[in-house]
Design an enzyme around this catalytic site. Structure first.
Site: not given
Length: 289
Positions: A94, A240
């Site tokens: 992400d 992430h």
């Protein structure tokens, strides 16, 4: 490296949306109808009506603060049974793309023959189109993580959600040639107004099975332990490349976690695929998909 942009692909076909209201939203409608009508017929019932409204709104707020909940509508937390039977997991990454981190993530994925789904912030993607093309060229998937990644995303109303999703959908289609099929809310937080907007755009809310909290945890071993505890086929894992925490040596935690994580997948006979790949069979079996 530049990826060719297809004019129309199977990924342009939206994942069939569940247009039914969730049980909680149906209860909410009933509670509001009763709360506003009972005081007209039963003197003194306004206290009970007010208490019911407060309790209902507390429950709605709690559901929006629970990323993996399905109380507000459909929410993908695992891969389909067929994908799990094939030994597949989905590694999702992400908040990128980040030119300082994403290229190294791509190299690590290549080294282990893994495929991932990048939930990108469309505003960032627009600033780094070559990096988006590189993600695609290496066989990964690009999906919708909103346009701005607003901190107040969960407080938006229908119009605010529509603007965020539509801008992101349009931008990502311009960059990739495909409209994303999967959406992850910033921080996983939302409210009851999101699901109808997702349906309008042919998107499915997607959370995760487990996450490493690698945006705030600087110890790679703790992140790895959270991701691999009870790891099983069908899991959706969250890391992430954007907003990544840094370890003691200044290296993004995701770069320290990926090698042992990917090795663990290989050692246990699991392999990471993109979300469109994992859901392709289920979508193909669905009429009008």
């Amino acid at each position: 490296m530049t990826a060719a942009l297809p004019s129309t692909t199977a990924a342009d076909t939206p994942v069939p949306a569940d247009t039914r209201w969730s049980p909680l939203l149906r209860v909410t409608v009933v509670v509001h109808l009763l709360a506003f009508s009972l005081p007209w017929f039963w003197a003194g019932s306004w206290r009970w009506a007010l208490a019911a409204l407060i309790a209902n709104h507390v429950l709605l707020a709690a559901a929006g603060l629970w990323p993996r909940a399905r109380l507000l509508g459909p929410n993908i937390t695992r891969l389909p049974a067929a994908a799990a039977a094939r030994g597949e997991v989905a590694l999702t990454i992400d908040d990128g793309p980040d030119p300082a981190v994403t290229p190294a993530v791509l190299d690590l994925l290549d080294r282990h023959g893994a495929r991932a789904t990048f939930f990108v912030i469309a505003e960032r993607a627009a600033r780094h189109p070559a990096l988006v093309a590189e993600i695609l060229a290496r066989g990964h998937s690009v999906q919708n993580h909103s346009f701005h990644h607003r901190h107040n995303f969960s407080l938006l109303g229908p119009r605010g959600f529509h603007r965020e999703l539509e801008r992101a959908q349009s931008q990502l289609r311009a960059l990739t040639g495909e409209r994303p099929r999967f959406f992850r809310a910033p921080a996983g937080l939302r409210n009851p107004f999101l699901q109808p907007v997702l349906q309008r755009h042919g998107l499915q809310l997607t959370s995760w099975t487990r996450r490493g909290f690698d945006t705030r945890e600087s110890d790679p071993q703790r992140v790895l332990a959270r991701l691999t505890r009870d790891l099983a086929a069908g899991d959706i894992l969250l890391l992430h490349d954007g907003h990544a925490a840094r370890g003691s040596g200044g290296e993004p935690v995701v770069l320290a976690v990926l090698p042992p994580l990917l090795q663990r997948l290989n050692d246990t006979g699991l392999h990471s695929v993109t979300l469109p790949t994992a859901f392709a069979e289920a979508t193909a079996r669905t009429p009008n998909a």
